[in-house]
Design a protein around this motif. Structure first.
Motif, PDB file in Angstrom:
ATOM      1  N   SER A 144      -3.499  -4.737  -7.815  1.00 43.27           N
ATOM      2  CA  SER A 144      -2.531  -5.802  -7.596  1.00 43.27           C
ATOM      3  C   SER A 144      -2.423  -6.020  -6.088  1.00 43.27           C
ATOM      4  O   SER A 144      -2.730  -5.122  -5.289  1.00 43.27           O
ATOM      5  CB  SER A 144      -1.169  -5.423  -8.170  1.00 43.27           C
ATOM      6  N   ARG A 146       0.249  -6.208  -4.425  1.00 48.08           N
ATOM      7  CA  ARG A 146       1.266  -5.286  -3.917  1.00 48.08           C
ATOM      8  C   ARG A 146       0.669  -3.896  -3.637  1.00 48.08           C
ATOM      9  O   ARG A 146       0.926  -3.289  -2.609  1.00 48.08           O
ATOM     10  CB  ARG A 146       2.407  -5.168  -4.917  1.00 48.08           C
ATOM     11  N   THR A 147      -0.139  -3.394  -4.567  1.00 44.86           N
ATOM     12  CA  THR A 147      -0.773  -2.084  -4.372  1.00 44.86           C
ATOM     13  C   THR A 147      -1.720  -2.129  -3.178  1.00 44.86           C
ATOM     14  O   THR A 147      -1.741  -1.205  -2.359  1.00 44.86           O
ATOM     15  CB  THR A 147      -1.524  -1.647  -5.644  1.00 44.86           C
ATOM     16  N   ASN A 149      -1.571  -4.107  -0.548  1.00 45.14           N
ATOM     17  CA  ASN A 149      -0.771  -4.140   0.677  1.00 45.14           C
ATOM     18  C   ASN A 149      -0.184  -2.772   0.992  1.00 45.14           C
ATOM     19  O   ASN A 149      -0.122  -2.369   2.161  1.00 45.14           O
ATOM     20  CB  ASN A 149       0.346  -5.185   0.561  1.00 45.14           C
ATOM     21  N   ARG A 150       0.237  -2.040  -0.030  1.00 43.76           N
ATOM     22  CA  ARG A 150       0.783  -0.701   0.182  1.00 43.76           C
ATOM     23  C   ARG A 150      -0.304   0.250   0.692  1.00 43.76           C
ATOM     24  O   ARG A 150      -0.070   1.022   1.622  1.00 43.76           O
ATOM     25  CB  ARG A 150       1.406  -0.198  -1.122  1.00 43.76           C
TER      26      ARG A 150
END
Length: 179
Positions: A144, A146-147, A149-150
């Motif tokens: 994802s 989000r993952t 970016n993390r």
């Protein structure tokens, strides 16, 4: 909120190597326990500084070890890293963070922060170095946004830089590649 340091994850070949690693961890304040079943009913055991150790001989023990690592316990697993079981263990543990092989203090392979990157971070940084956007790299790696970016934020922190561009350049420099 301060982030707890990652629990140690070691895969070693012999009981002697396991003893060496365990002595070092106990000296650093970890509590060693034989076997990979967690006694604590609570999910997150990160604050307990518990390190579980034992021999990985079958898929069930492998699953227990990976589950314990996911819950925040340290792991010292005795297993042949070249066997199918050993490769599966290392791959599964690497999804959680760095895995050290052998009794050495530092991860084998590349020096510096590059050795601490998980495979997802390496894949993302390779794609970013090739010119992909974070969104394109995330899609190509089946992550994802989000993952992704993390993972990139964790890599920036590991390299001690503020921007993603700086992280990619530091990654390429440490790998010995030319940007």
């Amino acid at each position: 909120m301060t982030r707890q340091p990652d629990a140690p994850r070691h895969v070693v070949a012999t009981p002697g190597d396991a003893d060496t690693v365990l002595r070092r961890l106990i000296r650093d304040g970890w509590v060693a326990r034989d076997g990979f079943a967690l006694p604590d009913p609570g999910w997150d055991v990160t604050g307990n500084r518990l390190v579980l150790h034992g021999r990985i001989t079958d898929p069930e023990t492998l699953q227990l070890a990976v589950l314990a690592a996911a819950r925040g316990a340290g792991i010292v697993a005795i297993c042949d890293a070249e066997s199918p079981l050993g490769r599966a263990l290392i791959d599964d543990l690497a999804r959680l963070g760095p895995v050290r092989q052998g009794a050495a203090t530092e991860p084998a392979g590349e020096p510096g922060p590059v050795a601490e990157l998980v495979p997802e971070q390496r894949a993302l940084l390779d794609r970013l170095a090739a010119g992909d956007t974070i969104a394109a790299a995330a899609a190509a790696e089946f992550l994802s946004l989000r993952t992704a970016n993390r993972r990139i934020a964790e890599a920036r922190q590991l390299f001690g830089v503020r921007t993603t561009r700086e992280a990619v350049l530091a990654y390429l420099r440490q790998r010995g590649a030319q940007p």
